[in-house]
Enzyme design. Structure first.
Site, short mmCIF file in Angstrom:
data_model
loop_
_atom_site.label_atom_id
_atom_site.label_comp_id
_atom_site.label_asym_id
_atom_site.label_seq_id
_atom_site.Cartn_x
_atom_site.Cartn_y
_atom_site.Cartn_z
N ASP A 33 0.57 1.74 -18.90
CA ASP A 33 1.36 2.74 -18.17
C ASP A 33 1.50 3.99 -19.03
OD1 ASP A 33 3.73 2.35 -15.68
OD2 ASP A 33 3.73 4.15 -16.93
N LYS A 34 1.32 5.12 -18.38
CA LYS A 34 1.42 6.41 -19.09
C LYS A 34 2.87 6.76 -19.41
CE LYS A 34 -0.02 11.23 -18.23
NZ LYS A 34 -0.60 12.12 -17.21
N GLU A 82 0.60 8.88 -9.03
CA GLU A 82 1.67 9.81 -8.69
C GLU A 82 2.04 9.47 -7.26
OE1 GLU A 82 3.34 11.90 -10.46
OE2 GLU A 82 2.15 11.71 -12.30
N THR A 98 -4.77 11.47 -11.12
CA THR A 98 -4.47 10.05 -11.34
C THR A 98 -4.92 9.18 -10.17
OG1 THR A 98 -2.59 10.46 -12.80
CG2 THR A 98 -2.56 8.40 -11.58
N THR A 124 -1.61 2.58 0.57
CA THR A 124 -0.38 2.81 1.33
C THR A 124 -0.69 2.98 2.81
OG1 THR A 124 1.25 4.55 1.78
CG2 THR A 124 -0.67 5.23 0.56
N ASP A 125 0.28 2.64 3.65
CA ASP A 125 0.09 2.85 5.10
C ASP A 125 0.04 4.34 5.44
OD1 ASP A 125 2.79 3.53 4.78
OD2 ASP A 125 3.51 2.21 6.38
N GLU A 126 0.40 5.20 4.48
CA GLU A 126 0.39 6.65 4.75
C GLU A 126 -1.03 7.17 4.95
OE1 GLU A 126 3.16 9.06 2.58
OE2 GLU A 126 4.45 7.35 2.15
N LYS A 152 -4.42 9.15 -2.19
CA LYS A 152 -4.47 7.69 -2.12
C LYS A 152 -5.67 7.23 -1.29
CE LYS A 152 -2.08 5.01 -3.55
NZ LYS A 152 -2.09 4.30 -4.87
N1 LIG Z 1 6.92 2.87 -3.13
C1 LIG Z 1 6.37 2.63 -1.96
O1 LIG Z 1 7.08 2.57 -0.95
C2 LIG Z 1 4.89 2.35 -1.85
C3 LIG Z 1 4.38 1.92 -0.63
C4 LIG Z 1 3.00 1.65 -0.54
C5 LIG Z 1 2.18 1.82 -1.63
N2 LIG Z 1 2.71 2.27 -2.81
C6 LIG Z 1 1.80 2.40 -3.95
O2 LIG Z 1 2.24 1.46 -4.91
C7 LIG Z 1 1.99 1.95 -6.23
C8 LIG Z 1 3.27 1.93 -7.04
O3 LIG Z 1 4.25 2.73 -6.38
P1 LIG Z 1 5.70 2.90 -7.00
O4 LIG Z 1 6.60 3.27 -5.89
O5 LIG Z 1 6.01 1.74 -7.86
O6 LIG Z 1 5.46 4.19 -7.92
P2 LIG Z 1 6.31 4.78 -9.13
O7 LIG Z 1 6.17 6.26 -9.04
O8 LIG Z 1 7.66 4.17 -9.20
O9 LIG Z 1 5.52 4.25 -10.42
C9 LIG Z 1 4.26 4.74 -10.78
C10 LIG Z 1 3.95 4.23 -12.18
O10 LIG Z 1 2.64 4.68 -12.53
C11 LIG Z 1 2.68 5.23 -13.84
N3 LIG Z 1 1.62 6.25 -13.94
C12 LIG Z 1 1.53 7.43 -13.28
N4 LIG Z 1 0.42 8.08 -13.65
C13 LIG Z 1 -0.24 7.28 -14.53
C14 LIG Z 1 -1.45 7.39 -15.25
N5 LIG Z 1 -2.23 8.48 -15.14
N6 LIG Z 1 -1.82 6.38 -16.06
C15 LIG Z 1 -1.05 5.28 -16.20
N7 LIG Z 1 0.13 5.13 -15.56
C16 LIG Z 1 0.52 6.12 -14.72
C17 LIG Z 1 4.07 5.83 -13.98
O11 LIG Z 1 4.46 6.00 -15.33
C18 LIG Z 1 4.91 4.78 -13.25
O12 LIG Z 1 5.29 3.75 -14.12
C19 LIG Z 1 1.40 3.35 -6.05
O13 LIG Z 1 0.01 3.25 -6.14
C20 LIG Z 1 1.82 3.74 -4.65
O14 LIG Z 1 0.90 4.65 -4.07
C21 LIG Z 1 4.03 2.55 -2.93
#
Ligand SMILES: NC(=O)c1ccc[n+]([C@@H]2O[C@H](COP(=O)([O-])OP(=O)(O)OC[C@H]3O[C@@H](n4cnc5c(N)ncnc54)[C@H](O)[C@@H]3O)[C@@H](O)[C@H]2O)c1
Length: 342
Positions: A33-34, A82, A98, A124-126, A152
């Site tokens: 994780d970054k 992101e 990213t 994502t469903d988006e 995405k």
């Molecule tokens: N939250 C939702 O409702 C949802 C729904 C569907 C899909 N998703 C997908 O699930 C995944 C996680 O979502 P989330 O809500 O936990 O996101 P979040 O923003 O809470 O966490 C993202 C994580 O990725 C890390 N990160 C970002 N850029 C990085 C890089 N270049 N290298 C390494 N680490 C990096 C960040 O430090 C963070 O820990 C994403 O891919 C998102 O598109 C999220």
């Protein structure tokens, strides 16, 4: 399984790593994780020093960091991204980097070893875009409408191209909106819960009628484990819950669960290009992998509100930092122009 979990210090990643460490004791987990603004290593501090757990701070766009982290791993779950639509409207560049290029770097490293079992790309469903009627099936065309969802979609299409072109065992999941513990308080549910606790206004976009299918994060994690264990490479699986609620209904549930004053709600200028509705058909996941969600919204929102109530140090430390400037930029003008609705 020896898993590399990228983005494991974010919201869903944290819950997923905890789920695996507690329920699959034989598995090893490396987190890469970054630690952007959205990631917190402390989320997983209880596992530091545990056998089978390793944390590496690094960027998925950095081939060296990826090589080190993927060494010895048989599976990858790529959460790193992101993720906030509003930020992608403000500045899409880090999203493309990213969410698309980062996926390419991971795939290039993954395909160096033939013995690796699965590359699970979390999408994502988006990517389906706004769905006025019915439910999106996995074969439906993609129509992403924000820089976030477009990035995405690019990431998952690239991942699937590695399946077709190089035979890399790629699987994609497309989940609906998640909620639960450890979600960064820029997103609707944790923002409103924490604002309610602080008697701050709740800035509700537009008419509040946008609909989402809310999925409790543990249900998402159990779906991902089912996909890792029984999913078919080259396949896409929708993950959702069928609990469709408008943002107004979610806000009402939060006001009730927190005991906040309903007069805090303010209708503010809508997000640009705000998708009206997402809804996914989850019958493939249910039929093929025998998965089903277990947490209804009333139970999940109550557990989530309790978590934020009991972990105020976690979110207060976030909200007192750079978040303040972000919040001022996103909402202060909108709130000044808003009307009180109750
Ligand atoms: N939250 C939702 O409702 C949802 C729904 C569907 C899909 N998703 C997908 O699930 C995944 C996680 O979502 P989330 O809500 O936990 O996101 P979040 O923003 O809470 O966490 C993202 C994580 O990725 C890390 N990160 C970002 N850029 C990085 C890089 N270049 N290298 C390494 N680490 C990096 C960040 O430090 C963070 O820990 C994403 O891919 C998102 O598109 C999220």
């Amino acid at each position: 399984m020896n898993l590399l979990v990228t983005g494991g210090a974010g919201f869903i990643g944290t819950n997923f790593v905890r789920y695996i460490m507690n329920r699959r004791p034989g598995w090893a987990v490396t987190v890469l994780d970054k630690l952007t603004y959205a990631g917190r290593r402390e989320n997983l501090s209880e596992f530091e020093g545990s056998p089978g757990y390793r944390f590496i701070q690094g960027d998925i766009c950095d081939p060296e960091a990826v090589r080190e982290a993927m060494d010895g791993c048989s599976g990858v779950v790529n959460f790193a991204a992101e993720t906030h639509v509003d930020r992608s409207i403000d500045d899409p560049s880090s999203f493309v980097k990213t969410d698309v290029e980062g996926v390419r770097v991971l795939l290039e490293e993954f395909r160096k070893e033939d013995s690796r079992k699965m590359f699970l790309q979390i999408s994502t469903d988006e990517v389906y875009g706004s769905v006025e009627n019915g439910r999106s099936g996995e074969g439906d065309p993609l129509c992403p409408r924000s820089p976030y969802s477009a990035s995405k979609a690019g990431g998952e299409l690239l991942a699937m191209s590695y399946f077709t072109t190089f035979g890399v065992p790629v699987t994609v999941t497309r989940a609906s909106n998640n909620y639960g513990p450890y979600q960064y308080p820029e997103k609707l549910i944790p923002l409103f819960i924490t604002n309610a606790f602080e008697a701050e206004k709740l800035p509700l976009y537009g008419d509040g009628g946008n609909m989402r299918d809310w999925l409790f994060v543990d249900d998402h994690c159990s779906a991902l484990v089912a996909v890792l264990e029984r999913g078919r490479p080259g396949h896409i699986y929708n993950v959702g819950d069928g609990q469709e609620l408008t943002n107004t209904e979610v806000t009402t549930a939060i006001i009730e669960a927190t005991g906040a004053d309903g007069n805090l709600v303010r209708h503010v200028e809508d997000r640009l290009g705000h998708d009206r509705r997402y809804a996914v058909d989850i019958s493939k996941l249910q039929r093929e992998l025998g998965w089903k969600p277990e947490t209804d919204f009333a139970t999940g929102i109550s557990a989530t509100v309790n978590w934020y109530r009991e972990n105020s140090r976690w979110w207060k430390s976030i909200k007192s930092g750079e978040f303040r400037e972000y919040y001022r930029k996103m909402y202060s003008e909108k709130l000044e122009n808003s009307e009180r609705i109750r």
